[in-house]
Design an enzyme around this catalytic site. Structure first.
Site, PDB file in Angstrom:
ATOM      1  N   GLU A 171       0.862  -1.194   0.000  1.00 44.84           N
ATOM      2  CA  GLU A 171       0.000   0.000   0.000  1.00 44.84           C
ATOM      3  C   GLU A 171       0.894   1.239   0.000  1.00 44.84           C
ATOM      4  OE1 GLU A 171      -2.914  -0.233   3.095  1.00 44.84           O
ATOM      5  OE2 GLU A 171      -3.754  -2.082   2.252  1.00 44.84           O
ATOM      6  N   PRO A 172       0.289   2.396  -0.280  1.00 41.48           N
ATOM      7  CA  PRO A 172       1.118   3.613  -0.306  1.00 41.48           C
ATOM      8  C   PRO A 172       1.933   3.781   0.982  1.00 41.48           C
ATOM      9  CG  PRO A 172      -1.069   4.081  -1.151  1.00 41.48           C
ATOM     10  CD  PRO A 172      -1.103   2.663  -0.668  1.00 41.48           C
ATOM     11  N   GLU A 198       9.534  -7.885  -3.365  1.00 41.39           N
ATOM     12  CA  GLU A 198       9.359  -9.123  -2.586  1.00 41.39           C
ATOM     13  C   GLU A 198      10.418  -9.267  -1.486  1.00 41.39           C
ATOM     14  OE1 GLU A 198       7.803 -12.538  -4.473  1.00 41.39           O
ATOM     15  OE2 GLU A 198       7.376 -11.448  -6.301  1.00 41.39           O
ATOM     16  N   GLU A 206      17.502  -5.083   2.668  1.00 38.50           N
ATOM     17  CA  GLU A 206      17.603  -4.752   4.101  1.00 38.50           C
ATOM     18  C   GLU A 206      16.683  -5.646   4.925  1.00 38.50           C
ATOM     19  OE1 GLU A 206      17.071  -2.412   1.615  1.00 38.50           O
ATOM     20  OE2 GLU A 206      19.236  -2.048   1.564  1.00 38.50           O
TER      21      GLU A 206
HETATM   22  C1  LIG Z   1       8.033  -2.862 -10.299  1.00 41.49           C
HETATM   23  C2  LIG Z   1       7.402  -3.205  -8.993  1.00 41.49           C
HETATM   24  C3  LIG Z   1       6.461  -4.239  -8.947  1.00 41.49           C
HETATM   25  C4  LIG Z   1       5.839  -4.557  -7.731  1.00 41.49           C
HETATM   26  N1  LIG Z   1       4.845  -5.509  -7.740  1.00 41.49           N
HETATM   27  C5  LIG Z   1       4.144  -5.723  -6.584  1.00 41.49           C
HETATM   28  C6  LIG Z   1       3.011  -6.595  -6.580  1.00 41.49           C
HETATM   29  O1  LIG Z   1       2.664  -7.207  -7.601  1.00 41.49           O
HETATM   30  N2  LIG Z   1       2.313  -6.742  -5.427  1.00 41.49           N
HETATM   31  C7  LIG Z   1       2.666  -6.087  -4.284  1.00 41.49           C
HETATM   32  O2  LIG Z   1       1.991  -6.255  -3.293  1.00 41.49           O
HETATM   33  N3  LIG Z   1       3.738  -5.258  -4.257  1.00 41.49           N
HETATM   34  C8  LIG Z   1       4.482  -5.044  -5.379  1.00 41.49           C
HETATM   35  N4  LIG Z   1       5.549  -4.186  -5.373  1.00 41.49           N
HETATM   36  C9  LIG Z   1       5.897  -3.504  -4.137  1.00 41.49           C
HETATM   37  C10 LIG Z   1       7.208  -3.968  -3.512  1.00 41.49           C
HETATM   38  O3  LIG Z   1       7.054  -5.234  -2.953  1.00 41.49           O
HETATM   39  C11 LIG Z   1       7.627  -2.902  -2.487  1.00 41.49           C
HETATM   40  O4  LIG Z   1       8.097  -1.804  -3.242  1.00 41.49           O
HETATM   41  C12 LIG Z   1       8.676  -3.392  -1.541  1.00 41.49           C
HETATM   42  O5  LIG Z   1       8.135  -4.331  -0.669  1.00 41.49           O
HETATM   43  C13 LIG Z   1       9.271  -2.230  -0.721  1.00 41.49           C
HETATM   44  O6  LIG Z   1       8.276  -1.470  -0.129  1.00 41.49           O
HETATM   45  P1  LIG Z   1       8.262   0.146  -0.291  1.00 41.49           P
HETATM   46  O7  LIG Z   1       8.447   0.436  -1.725  1.00 41.49           O
HETATM   47  O8  LIG Z   1       7.074   0.656   0.363  1.00 41.49           O
HETATM   48  O9  LIG Z   1       9.561   0.596   0.472  1.00 41.49           O
HETATM   49  P2  LIG Z   1       9.705   0.859   2.048  1.00 41.49           P
HETATM   50  O10 LIG Z   1       9.172  -0.302   2.783  1.00 41.49           O
HETATM   51  O11 LIG Z   1       9.169   2.185   2.348  1.00 41.49           O
HETATM   52  O12 LIG Z   1      11.266   0.861   2.190  1.00 41.49           O
HETATM   53  C14 LIG Z   1      12.082   2.010   1.914  1.00 41.49           C
HETATM   54  C15 LIG Z   1      13.502   1.707   2.350  1.00 41.49           C
HETATM   55  O13 LIG Z   1      13.515   1.496   3.777  1.00 41.49           O
HETATM   56  C16 LIG Z   1      14.097   0.255   4.087  1.00 41.49           C
HETATM   57  N5  LIG Z   1      13.463  -0.298   5.281  1.00 41.49           N
HETATM   58  C17 LIG Z   1      12.135  -0.421   5.562  1.00 41.49           C
HETATM   59  N6  LIG Z   1      11.962  -0.980   6.750  1.00 41.49           N
HETATM   60  C18 LIG Z   1      13.204  -1.249   7.249  1.00 41.49           C
HETATM   61  C19 LIG Z   1      13.710  -1.827   8.452  1.00 41.49           C
HETATM   62  N7  LIG Z   1      12.881  -2.288   9.386  1.00 41.49           N
HETATM   63  N8  LIG Z   1      15.056  -1.919   8.598  1.00 41.49           N
HETATM   64  C20 LIG Z   1      15.898  -1.479   7.644  1.00 41.49           C
HETATM   65  N9  LIG Z   1      15.481  -0.915   6.486  1.00 41.49           N
HETATM   66  C21 LIG Z   1      14.154  -0.806   6.309  1.00 41.49           C
HETATM   67  C22 LIG Z   1      13.836  -0.588   2.856  1.00 41.49           C
HETATM   68  O14 LIG Z   1      14.762  -1.665   2.800  1.00 41.49           O
HETATM   69  C23 LIG Z   1      14.042   0.421   1.756  1.00 41.49           C
HETATM   70  O15 LIG Z   1      15.422   0.559   1.482  1.00 41.49           O
HETATM   71  C24 LIG Z   1       6.199  -3.856  -6.563  1.00 41.49           C
HETATM   72  C25 LIG Z   1       7.161  -2.855  -6.617  1.00 41.49           C
HETATM   73  C26 LIG Z   1       7.750  -2.513  -7.802  1.00 41.49           C
HETATM   74  C27 LIG Z   1       8.741  -1.388  -7.834  1.00 41.49           C
END
Ligand SMILES: Cc1cc2nc3c(=O)[nH]c(=O)nc-3n(C[C@H](O)[C@H](O)[C@H](O)COP(=O)(O)OP(=O)(O)OC[C@H]3O[C@@H](n4cnc5c(N)ncnc54)[C@H](O)[C@@H]3O)c2cc1C
Ligand SMILES: Cc1cc2nc3c(=O)[nH]c(=O)nc-3n(C[C@H](O)[C@H](O)[C@H](O)COP(=O)(O)OP(=O)(O)OC[C@H]3O[C@@H](n4cnc5c(N)ncnc54)[C@H](O)[C@@H]3O)c2cc1C
Lengths: 257, 382
Positions: B127-128, B363, B367
């Site tokens: 989610e966002p 997925e 980190e």
């Molecule tokens: C092309 C693409 C396809 C995708 N397809 C799907 C899909 O089909 N279905 C679906 O559900 N999702 C999908 N996603 C979402 C994807 O799984 C998420 O982008 C991913 O899980 C990371 O979440 P976020 O982008 O919100 O980053 P955030 O969770 O906000 O992370 C930002 C940064 O903070 C770090 N971070 C966060 N928490 C911690 C912690 N506790 N300790 C250390 N570092 C941390 C992360 O490692 C990252 O570097 C897709 C994303 C992309 C880009």
């Protein structure tokens, strides 16, 4: 309708090596189904599907050729037979056709045989016509379209050097396929799994009532040399303008323009 | 110990390789440029049985094992990264949860058409405001009579707008925290589902990714996947399998980059010799080969554990972490070996580099994976 397709396993690219004793060494080159035979398989499958018929694929070759037979089974053929005998190791096209004709006679009620117009390794183009002769059947070579196929007759288009010919023939008949006769399907992954462990029946010369003297062969390869290597191409670099002008200059230099 | 693929695995792999080289490779550049995978590609993949490769034959699948499924993703990615991502999401995220947790009715209604390749599946977890921390989902599903009424938003959902069905996670009981999350299947065309326009991405551009909003979306109560409150545990299991796919995809892209770099290093001359004769270049190639091979062994082991019903959470995390980072190094160095030409879209290596960049994020970010792995070592700390 019972169709037989003759399938030859050949090396994928034409980069085979010639050994000291003038034999072909294709070690390390991926073995594939001869390109033209893939069209033959596809055509047989399509007509068998329409006519509720069955397709048997036959290959004359070493045990490795079971890979190609399994691929044909995974494309949808019903049965496969490998003809393998030590006496067949360097068999010529004529004798190969004699052996395969014997195998086709051994099978039940075959109405039609599909082959490729030639193999991409030996390229003699003789197998299909020789097979027709040994079977005593008519031959339709260079077929690029099959319009109709029933239990008794067939109508095809043949692509000759400067003529397209539409021919009707009665069955049984031998058809040789050219490229673009159809679009060969890919093997089904489900069927690949199913045929993967399936043994392929193997017939020897003895099983066909033949002996080594029947395949002694009339043709001996006296010599084999690789064709002269093609000079490597030259890449023209620079921006489009310099590329075009140097290309034109080279074409003029070589008297092409 | 047996490091040999079975006859069946070798044959499946070879068939997918030939298919990908003939059908996917020639279109890969255009797929990236036009940001679209042609419908004919999906049709052809369906005809071979790829779309349901690991699912049961009775459900329209090809019944292949987890190792073959991973090898198939690798081969597809070697020829087209975008197709590989949409394919991996279709199989591993959009379809696998129904095979794992669905009832017979759901398998017939949703898994069968997906496995037969009549449509693509999608899975909406992110989610966002909830990515890595997917447990902080805000989307809600409220039971009204015989229906679930869903409200909220999802982000970054692969295949969303094309998908025949969409599996979403939503809070069904806000008092139970992560145990209050459930998974629900939304069929295509359900009123109230709105897709954002396709995201403009750095790589994997042919694979469409969308934001989704749910505005009083009503689906039948029987579309609940498994038991109410199981959603969180379910998606952890789904992601374990998904990580094998993403790791396999990383290897495919890395191998493509390595192959391109090897042939360039043989041909390109500098200072009177092929650049491959300089150790700075040949060492990069040796490292690529070594790391990609190690990655493949890790991925295949995780797949083997999965196939044999053994725990594989740790192994899948290790394999995905290592494979995605090895792939990124391989693609980065392939660009380097190509010099200025590596920076140009005339050659494919810049695309591989852009494509592989997702794989340390999707997925499970690197980190988060390090966190999962190190927690296994450290246990709960005070
Ligand atoms: C092309 C693409 C396809 C995708 N397809 C799907 C899909 O089909 N279905 C679906 O559900 N999702 C999908 N996603 C979402 C994807 O799984 C998420 O982008 C991913 O899980 C990371 O979440 P976020 O982008 O919100 O980053 P955030 O969770 O906000 O992370 C930002 C940064 O903070 C770090 N971070 C966060 N928490 C911690 C912690 N506790 N300790 C250390 N570092 C941390 C992360 O490692 C990252 O570097 C897709 C994303 C992309 C880009
Ligand atoms: C966006 C962009 C802008 C540019 N702008 C300009 C410009 O304004 N003016 C200009 O003149 N040029 C410009 N260039 C060209 C740039 O300087 C060259 O790309 C760069 O010098 C590398 O040369 P090359 O691409 O021919 O790679 P190559 O020299 O072919 O190198 C290929 C690979 O081989 C390696 N290598 C080569 N020789 C050896 C060796 N002896 N030992 C070990 N490794 C070796 C290189 O490190 C590289 O990894 C530009 C390039 C780009 C991409």
């Amino acid at each position: 309708m019972h169709a037989v397709v003759c399938v030859k396993q050949v090396p994928e690219q034409n980069s085979v090596k010639i050994t000291a004793d003038k034999q072909i060494n294709s070690d390390g080159i991926n073995p594939i189904i001869n390109l033209f035979d893939e069209y033959a398989i596809e055509e047989a499958l399509q007509w068998a599907e329409k006519n509720d018929g069955q397709v048997t694929v036959i290959s004359l070759g070493s045990d490795d050729a079971t890979d190609s037979l399994k691929k044909a089974l995974a494309m949808g053929a019903n049965e496969a037979v490998l003809i393998n005998d030590p006496a067949l190791e360097h068999v010529d096209s004529q004798s190969a056709a004699k052996v395969v004709a014997a195998a086709i006679k051994k099978l039940d009620n075959v109405n039609i045989v599909f082959c490729g117009k030639q193999s991409t390794d030996d390229e003699t183009g003789q197998f299909g016509p020789a097979l027709a002769r040994f079977l005593g059947w008519p031959q339709l070579t260079y077929v690029f379209k099959v319009h109709e196929l029933s239990e008794t007759s067939i109508v095809v288009d043949r692509a000759l050097e400067d003529t397209l010919e539409t021919v009707e023939a009665s069955l049984p008949v031998v058809v040789t396929a050219v490229k673009d006769l159809n679009e060969p399907r890919y093997p089904s992954l489900l069927k690949i799994r199913k045929v993967s462990k399936q043994p392929i029946p193997t017939w020897s010369l003895g099983d066909l009532g033949l002996g080594g003297s029947d395949v002694a062969g009339n043709v001996q390869v006296a010599d084999r040399v690789p064709p002269p290597a093609r000079p490597s191409g030259e890449m023209i670099s620079g921006n489009v303008q310099t590329q075009v002008s140097s290309l034109v200059q080279k074409l003029v230099e070589n008297q092409i323009l | 110990m047996d490091f040999q693929l079975t006859q069946e695995q070798q044959e499946l792999r070879q068939t997918v390789r030939e298919f990908a080289e003939r059908e996917l490779l020639p279109k890969a550049k255009e797929v990236d440029e036009k940001a679209q995978i042609p419908a004919s590609t999906w049709k052809k993949m369906a005809d071979t049985g790829l779309m349901g490769l690991p699912f049961a034959e009775e459900l329209g699948g090809a019944g292949a094992d987890a190792i073959s499924a991973a090898l198939a993703v690798e081969e597809i990615a070697r020829c087209c990264g975008s197709t590989a991502l949409s394919y991996a999401a279709h199989v591993g995220l959009g379809s696998a949860p129904i095979a794992m947790f669905g009832n017979d009715q759901q398998k017939q209604q949703f898994l069968r058409p997906a496995a037969e390749g009549r449509y693509l599946g999608a899975f909406g977890l992110t989610e966002p405001h909830a990515g890595s921390d997917a447990g902080s989902t805000r989307t809600t599903a409220v039971r009204e009579g015989n229906e679930w009424v869903i409200n909220g938003a999802k982000m970054w959902i692969t295949n969303a707008a094309e998908a025949g069905h969409l599996i979403v996670t939503a809070i069904t009981n806000k008092d139970r925290g992560k145990r209050g999350i459930s998974a629900i299947i939304i069929p295509q065309g359900t009123p109230g589902v709105h897709f954002g326009s396709p995201e403009h991405k750095m790589g994997l551009r042919g694979s469409n990714t969308h934001a989704i909003t749910f505005d009083n979306v009503r689906v039948p109560a029987e579309n609940l996947l498994g038991a109410e409150g199981d959603g969180f545990v379910q998606f952890l299991k789904v992601l374990d399998g998904g990580r094998i796919s993403i790791g396999a995809m990383a290897i495919g892209l890395g191998v493509a980059a390595m192959e391109a770099a090897v042939s360039y290093a043989r041909e390109r001359q500098a200072f009177g010799h092929a650049i491959g004769s300089y150790q700075s270049i040949s060492n990069m190639l040796a490292d690529m080969d070594t790391e990609l091979e190690a990655a493949r062994l890790l991925i295949l082991r995780a797949a083997w554990l999965k196939e044999n019903g053994k725990p594989f959470t740790r192994e899948a995390a290790i394999a995905k972490l290592y494979a995605s980072e090895a792939s990124e190094r391989a693609c980065r160095n392939a660009v380097q070996i190509f010099g200025g030409y590596g920076y140009s879209s005339e050659y494919p290596v810049e695309r591989y580099y852009r494509d592989t960049r997702l794989l340390t994020i999707g997925e499970g970010t690197s980190e988060i994976l390090r966190m999962v792995i190190s927690r296994g070592l450290l246990g709960e700390l005070a």
